[in-house]
Design a protein around this motif. Structure first.
Motif, PDB file in Angstrom:
ATOM      1  N   GLY A  40     -64.446 -60.796 -61.891  1.00  0.00           N
ATOM      2  CA  GLY A  40     -64.559 -61.780 -62.949  1.00  0.00           C
ATOM      3  C   GLY A  40     -65.045 -61.214 -64.271  1.00  0.00           C
ATOM      4  O   GLY A  40     -65.178 -61.939 -65.255  1.00  0.00           O
ATOM      5  N   LYS A  41     -65.287 -59.903 -64.348  1.00  0.00           N
ATOM      6  CA  LYS A  41     -65.731 -59.299 -65.603  1.00  0.00           C
ATOM      7  C   LYS A  41     -64.568 -59.193 -66.587  1.00  0.00           C
ATOM      8  O   LYS A  41     -63.447 -58.871 -66.208  1.00  0.00           O
ATOM      9  N   GLN A  42     -64.866 -59.448 -67.863  1.00  0.00           N
ATOM     10  CA  GLN A  42     -63.809 -59.371 -68.869  1.00  0.00           C
ATOM     11  C   GLN A  42     -63.346 -57.926 -69.046  1.00  0.00           C
ATOM     12  O   GLN A  42     -64.156 -57.019 -69.220  1.00  0.00           O
ATOM     13  N   ARG A  43     -62.024 -57.730 -69.021  1.00  0.00           N
ATOM     14  CA  ARG A  43     -61.448 -56.404 -69.210  1.00  0.00           C
ATOM     15  C   ARG A  43     -61.018 -56.200 -70.656  1.00  0.00           C
ATOM     16  O   ARG A  43     -61.155 -55.104 -71.196  1.00  0.00           O
ATOM     17  N   TRP A  44     -60.453 -57.227 -71.274  1.00  0.00           N
ATOM     18  CA  TRP A  44     -60.066 -57.125 -72.686  1.00  0.00           C
ATOM     19  C   TRP A  44     -59.817 -58.513 -73.247  1.00  0.00           C
ATOM     20  O   TRP A  44     -59.689 -59.491 -72.505  1.00  0.00           O
ATOM     21  N   ALA A  45     -59.768 -58.603 -74.574  1.00  0.00           N
ATOM     22  CA  ALA A  45     -59.507 -59.864 -75.261  1.00  0.00           C
ATOM     23  C   ALA A  45     -58.633 -59.605 -76.482  1.00  0.00           C
ATOM     24  O   ALA A  45     -58.756 -58.566 -77.141  1.00  0.00           O
ATOM     25  N   LYS A  46     -57.756 -60.553 -76.786  1.00  0.00           N
ATOM     26  CA  LYS A  46     -56.874 -60.486 -77.951  1.00  0.00           C
ATOM     27  C   LYS A  46     -57.016 -61.796 -78.729  1.00  0.00           C
ATOM     28  O   LYS A  46     -56.225 -62.731 -78.568  1.00  0.00           O
ATOM     29  N   PRO A  47     -58.023 -61.900 -79.608  1.00  0.00           N
ATOM     30  CA  PRO A  47     -58.263 -63.162 -80.316  1.00  0.00           C
ATOM     31  C   PRO A  47     -57.112 -63.576 -81.225  1.00  0.00           C
ATOM     32  O   PRO A  47     -56.992 -64.760 -81.559  1.00  0.00           O
ATOM     33  N   GLU A  48     -56.280 -62.618 -81.653  1.00  0.00           N
ATOM     34  CA  GLU A  48     -55.206 -62.934 -82.596  1.00  0.00           C
ATOM     35  C   GLU A  48     -53.953 -63.479 -81.926  1.00  0.00           C
ATOM     36  O   GLU A  48     -52.996 -63.883 -82.606  1.00  0.00           O
ATOM     37  N   PHE A  49     -53.927 -63.540 -80.592  1.00  0.00           N
ATOM     38  CA  PHE A  49     -52.735 -63.988 -79.885  1.00  0.00           C
ATOM     39  C   PHE A  49     -52.749 -65.507 -79.693  1.00  0.00           C
ATOM     40  O   PHE A  49     -53.809 -66.138 -79.687  1.00  0.00           O
ATOM     41  N   ASN A  50     -51.542 -66.080 -79.528  1.00  0.00           N
ATOM     42  CA  ASN A  50     -51.377 -67.524 -79.384  1.00  0.00           C
ATOM     43  C   ASN A  50     -51.110 -67.859 -77.922  1.00  0.00           C
ATOM     44  O   ASN A  50     -49.995 -67.707 -77.428  1.00  0.00           O
ATOM     45  N   ALA A  51     -52.138 -68.344 -77.228  1.00  0.00           N
ATOM     46  CA  ALA A  51     -51.987 -68.637 -75.798  1.00  0.00           C
ATOM     47  C   ALA A  51     -51.063 -69.819 -75.552  1.00  0.00           C
ATOM     48  O   ALA A  51     -50.362 -69.874 -74.538  1.00  0.00           O
ATOM     49  N   GLN A  52     -51.042 -70.788 -76.470  1.00  0.00           N
ATOM     50  CA  GLN A  52     -50.275 -72.000 -76.230  1.00  0.00           C
ATOM     51  C   GLN A  52     -48.767 -71.765 -76.212  1.00  0.00           C
ATOM     52  O   GLN A  52     -48.017 -72.608 -75.729  1.00  0.00           O
ATOM     53  N   GLN A  53     -48.305 -70.635 -76.745  1.00  0.00           N
ATOM     54  CA  GLN A  53     -46.891 -70.313 -76.670  1.00  0.00           C
ATOM     55  C   GLN A  53     -46.519 -69.719 -75.317  1.00  0.00           C
ATOM     56  O   GLN A  53     -45.354 -69.506 -75.045  1.00  0.00           O
ATOM     57  N   GLY A  54     -47.509 -69.474 -74.484  1.00  0.00           N
ATOM     58  CA  GLY A  54     -47.253 -68.998 -73.136  1.00  0.00           C
ATOM     59  C   GLY A  54     -47.363 -67.495 -73.006  1.00  0.00           C
ATOM     60  O   GLY A  54     -47.324 -66.749 -73.988  1.00  0.00           O
ATOM     61  N   PHE A  55     -47.518 -67.047 -71.764  1.00  0.00           N
ATOM     62  CA  PHE A  55     -47.494 -65.620 -71.444  1.00  0.00           C
ATOM     63  C   PHE A  55     -46.991 -65.494 -70.015  1.00  0.00           C
ATOM     64  O   PHE A  55     -47.134 -66.417 -69.205  1.00  0.00           O
ATOM     65  N   LEU A  56     -46.357 -64.367 -69.724  1.00  0.00           N
ATOM     66  CA  LEU A  56     -45.829 -64.160 -68.379  1.00  0.00           C
ATOM     67  C   LEU A  56     -45.785 -62.673 -68.068  1.00  0.00           C
ATOM     68  O   LEU A  56     -45.931 -61.822 -68.953  1.00  0.00           O
ATOM     69  N   ALA A  57     -45.605 -62.370 -66.779  1.00  0.00           N
ATOM     70  CA  ALA A  57     -45.532 -60.984 -66.326  1.00  0.00           C
ATOM     71  C   ALA A  57     -44.088 -60.516 -66.350  1.00  0.00           C
ATOM     72  O   ALA A  57     -43.202 -61.154 -65.778  1.00  0.00           O
ATOM     73  N   LEU A  58     -43.846 -59.413 -67.036  1.00  0.00           N
ATOM     74  CA  LEU A  58     -42.503 -58.848 -67.132  1.00  0.00           C
ATOM     75  C   LEU A  58     -42.246 -57.885 -65.972  1.00  0.00           C
ATOM     76  O   LEU A  58     -43.186 -57.329 -65.392  1.00  0.00           O
ATOM     77  N   PRO A  59     -40.979 -57.672 -65.612  1.00  0.00           N
ATOM     78  CA  PRO A  59     -40.665 -56.619 -64.638  1.00  0.00           C
ATOM     79  C   PRO A  59     -41.233 -55.285 -65.124  1.00  0.00           C
ATOM     80  O   PRO A  59     -41.159 -54.954 -66.304  1.00  0.00           O
ATOM     81  N   GLY A  60     -41.846 -54.547 -64.231  1.00  0.00           N
ATOM     82  CA  GLY A  60     -42.498 -53.308 -64.625  1.00  0.00           C
ATOM     83  C   GLY A  60     -43.983 -53.474 -64.829  1.00  0.00           C
ATOM     84  O   GLY A  60     -44.704 -52.489 -65.028  1.00  0.00           O
ATOM     85  N   GLY A  61     -44.489 -54.743 -64.812  1.00  0.00           N
ATOM     86  CA  GLY A  61     -45.925 -54.967 -64.811  1.00  0.00           C
ATOM     87  C   GLY A  61     -46.560 -55.295 -66.136  1.00  0.00           C
ATOM     88  O   GLY A  61     -47.754 -55.546 -66.183  1.00  0.00           O
ATOM     89  N   LEU A  62     -45.817 -55.300 -67.263  1.00  0.00           N
ATOM     90  CA  LEU A  62     -46.416 -55.644 -68.553  1.00  0.00           C
ATOM     91  C   LEU A  62     -46.545 -57.157 -68.702  1.00  0.00           C
ATOM     92  O   LEU A  62     -45.891 -57.936 -68.002  1.00  0.00           O
ATOM     93  N   ILE A  63     -47.399 -57.566 -69.648  1.00  0.00           N
ATOM     94  CA  ILE A  63     -47.582 -58.979 -69.973  1.00  0.00           C
ATOM     95  C   ILE A  63     -46.864 -59.267 -71.281  1.00  0.00           C
ATOM     96  O   ILE A  63     -47.028 -58.531 -72.263  1.00  0.00           O
ATOM     97  N   LEU A  64     -46.067 -60.313 -71.312  1.00  0.00           N
ATOM     98  CA  LEU A  64     -45.403 -60.737 -72.543  1.00  0.00           C
ATOM     99  C   LEU A  64     -46.221 -61.850 -73.165  1.00  0.00           C
ATOM    100  O   LEU A  64     -46.488 -62.875 -72.536  1.00  0.00           O
ATOM    101  N   ALA A  65     -46.657 -61.659 -74.420  1.00  0.00           N
ATOM    102  CA  ALA A  65     -47.436 -62.659 -75.139  1.00  0.00           C
ATOM    103  C   ALA A  65     -47.097 -62.569 -76.618  1.00  0.00           C
ATOM    104  O   ALA A  65     -46.437 -61.622 -77.061  1.00  0.00           O
TER     105      ALA A  65
END
Length: 675
Positions: free
Chosen positions: A392-417
């Motif tokens: 449960g420890k925070q690994r990283w944060a991106k305050p400039e990103f827009n969570a409400q537009q969604g995010f998902l896991a891409l093939p290969g393991g990256l996160i699309l945001a």
């Protein structure tokens, strides 16, 4: 009510215990009576928690708050033990339906009854506030209707007027749709917060509908803060009385005595509690309770059935609901209690809390995304953040990103945001930006092995995952509402769409060409599910239409008792589809809709989000007091497995391996579930 078990006490203070009304994370609630035969609901702190000073103090604070209020409009505290041994609180047993039960059974209140209700509740709030307390959780399920009028219950989160708001670690603001804007925003609250809640309660009593509605809990909270209440189903002369209670500015809300004067009931209006169908219901419940206490010292020889106690004694469990308001007997399968059922409770395996709840999420966050050893959620106000799935420890944060537009896991393991309309591929372990190539989007719709599909304005766009280049753009074949939301699912060479207006369509994934479109499938939007050549949609009916031409193959009407307006979205696993119809969880064959099994849920769940199917279990969310938490049902048999209580309603769930992630309005919790 269940019979007393081997470990249950036979007596607490002057009270002889008869049975168990409910159990939860903090304690157990018993039904008992004193030597004079006077019934009581006795809440006892679990012995293994007696060493936890925080929980003990919270338990005692509830007793002190309820004791402090002297009013005929509250459930009276009869006695309490707060020092030495096991702490317990005995409260007046209220044999009557809660307000939400009454509205569901008998419909909205007529004007004389509404005025009597409003005047009585306003008087009670005035009495509560006179002691320096704020109730903070007034809602229909916390109002019991008795032959002497309405009674307000549950002082579990009541606080002094000078106390801080409930946004300390691990807590969230009250019940969505009934908490005041200042509570939703985590600001200091005063007595006016209870007035706002009263206004929302009166809207529900007058119309049978909530004052603030939305597609999910976060949307409801947004409407409370920024929107206007839905008062269209209430007569104008009552609307002008209720409306001021719902003012955004606490200073503009009336005081309880002013509300009492404005709603002055006509002569004889209080007869609603003693005459008519609802009064007969109250009298029946009172008679059922009396049979348990007719002879002082008598122990009930056999456990009454759940059905009988839900009719006769349900309100008693609500008076002092254990823990966060979750009672184990609500997680049933519709069968009568017997010895085999009790033995099963002794041997079942329960989930374990790995970490949380952590106050790390935004009320509008998408579902938690477990990927690459982390779980990603939307941060409060703005941004996205990743937390270690194990600790449960925070690994990283991106305050400039827009969570409400969604995010998902891409093939290969990256996160699309997305950040400011610019899409990024992020490393899940570090948050490092690996690339940024796509054009912007407003809503992520779906993804397959080759392509990403997004909703942008009035267009549907497709991008190649390998090259990150645009493949095609077509006008959206479904109408979008003001929020421009289109739900989708993809399989084979077909993309199924369903908009918030109820339109449905299927596109060819290779070209974007429309295969078919219909605007008569449902009134509201749900996320479609695809299995082979079938698209499954939940709403007023659960139906399957052909992917190839949109023609209906089968449909099933509503059968459950709760959430009567719609089915949940469908979840497909293998050759079976799982969906919730009110309070009934269904497993059906996808091919023809034939029933495999059904499971009766003893709580209200959501029609906006479908059940989660993972591993051996189907998970359903319990979203309304006195049941808050997650229920696990065996996928193959439909038998109950376990119930995990939560203090606040769960918005979304997601799973990976043996971990189940629960997201409330602001809190994230990780469970380790049985294999």
């Amino acid at each position: 009510m269940n019979p007393l078990g081997p470990g249950d006490p036979l007596r607490l203070g002057p009270y002889r215990l008869v049975g168990v009304l409910g159990a939860g994370g903090m304690g157990q609630v018993y039904f008992g009576h004193d030597s004079q035969g006077r019934a009581a609901a006795i809440k006892v702190l679990l012995p293994q928690l007696a060493h936890d000073q925080h929980l003990v103090q919270r338990f005692l604070r509830e007793a002190e708050a309820a004791r402090a209020v002297v009013s005929k409009g509250v459930a009276r505290v009869l006695a309490a033990q707060t020092e030495g041994g096991r702490p317990w609180i005995a409260s007046e047993f209220l044999a009557g339906p809660t307000l939400d039960q009454a509205v569901q059974a008998y419909g909205p209140f007529a004007e004389p009854a509404l005025r009597a209700l409003a005047a009585s509740l306003a008087d009670t709030l005035h009495d509560i506030h006179a002691t320096g307390l704020i109730h903070r959780d007034l809602k229909p399920s916390n109002i019991v209707l008795t032959s002497r009028g309405p009674r307000i219950i549950d002082f579990g989160i009541a606080r002094p007027e000078h106390g801080l708001t409930l946004t300390t670690t691990g807590q969230t603001p009250v019940t969505p749709g009934y908490g005041a804007p200042e509570q939703v925003l985590g600001q200091r609250v005063g007595t006016a917060a209870d007035v706002f809640s009263l206004g929302a309660v009166l809207v529900y009593a007058a119309s049978g509908r909530q004052a603030y509605e939305g597609a999910h809990v976060a949307a409801v909270q947004y409407e409370v803060v920024h929107g206007q209440p839905s008062l269209g189903h209430i007569p104008e002369h009552l609307r002008v009385l209720i409306g001021p209670c719902l003012a955004k500015d606490p200073a503009h809300r009336p005081l309880p005595p002013q509300i009492r004067t404005a709603f002055a009931p006509p002569r004889g209006a209080e007869r609603i509690w003693r005459q008519g169908p609802m009064a007969a219901d109250i009298q029946h419940r009172e008679a059922e309770a009396k049979t348990q206490t007719t002879l002082p010292g008598t122990v009930v020889p056999a456990a009454p059935s759940r059905r009988r106690l839900l009719v006769g004694l349900a309100a008693g469990a609500a008076v002092l609901a254990a823990g966060g308001g979750t009672t184990a007997w609500l997680m049933g399968n519709g069968k009568e209690d017997d010895g085999a059922d009790k033995n099963a409770l002794k041997t079942r395996t329960e989930p374990v809390v790995l970490w949380g709840p952590l106050k790390v999420a935004d009320v509008l966050s998408p579902p938690p995304l477990p990927v690459g050893g982390v779980v990603v959620v939307g941060m409060p106000d703005e941004g996205i953040a990743a937390y270690d799935a194990g600790s449960g420890k925070q690994r990283w944060a991106k305050p400039e990103f827009n969570a409400q537009q969604g995010f998902l896991a891409l093939p290969g393991g990256l996160i699309l945001a997305s950040s400011h309309g610019q899409p990024f591929g992020l490393d899940p372990s570090t948050g490092t930006e690996r690339w940024s190539d796509y054009a912007g989007w407003e809503t992520l719709i779906a993804m397959d092995d080759e392509s990403l599909y997004v909703h942008y304005g009035e267009e549907i766009r497709c991008y190649n995952l390998a090259t990150r280049k645009q493949r095609w753009i077509v006008p959206s074949p479904v109408r979008a509402n003001i929020e421009a939301i289109a739900h989708g699912a993809v399989a084979g060479k077909r993309l199924a769409l369903h908009s918030a207006t109820g339109d449905a369509a299927v596109l060819d994934t290779r070209t974007g060409k429309k295969v078919w479109a219909r605007n008569d499938l449902a009134l509201l939007s749900t996320t479609p599910a695809i299995h082979k050549d079938l698209v499954l949609l939940g709403n007023d009916t659960l139906k399957a239409v052909r992917l190839s031409d949109g023609k209906e193959v089968w449909s099933i009407s509503m059968q459950g008792l709760l959430n009567k307006n719609r089915w949940s979205p469908a979840t497909v696993s293998g050759a079976f589809v799982y969906a919730i119809d009110g309070n009934i969880l269904h497993c059906r064959r996808v091919s023809d809709g034939a029933k495999v099994w059904t499971h009766e849920l003893k709580f209200r769940t959501s029609s906006e989000v479908g059940p989660l199917v993972h591993g051996r279990f189907v998970y359903a969310r319990a979203l309304e007091d006195p049941a808050l938490g997650v229920a696990a049902v065996r996928k193959d048999t439909g038998e109950r497995a376990w119930f995990h209580p939560q203090e606040w309603p769960i918005h979304f769930m997601s799973a990976e391996g043996d971990r189940l992630f629960l997201l409330t309005a602001e809190d994230l919790t990780a469970l380790s579930v049985p294999a």
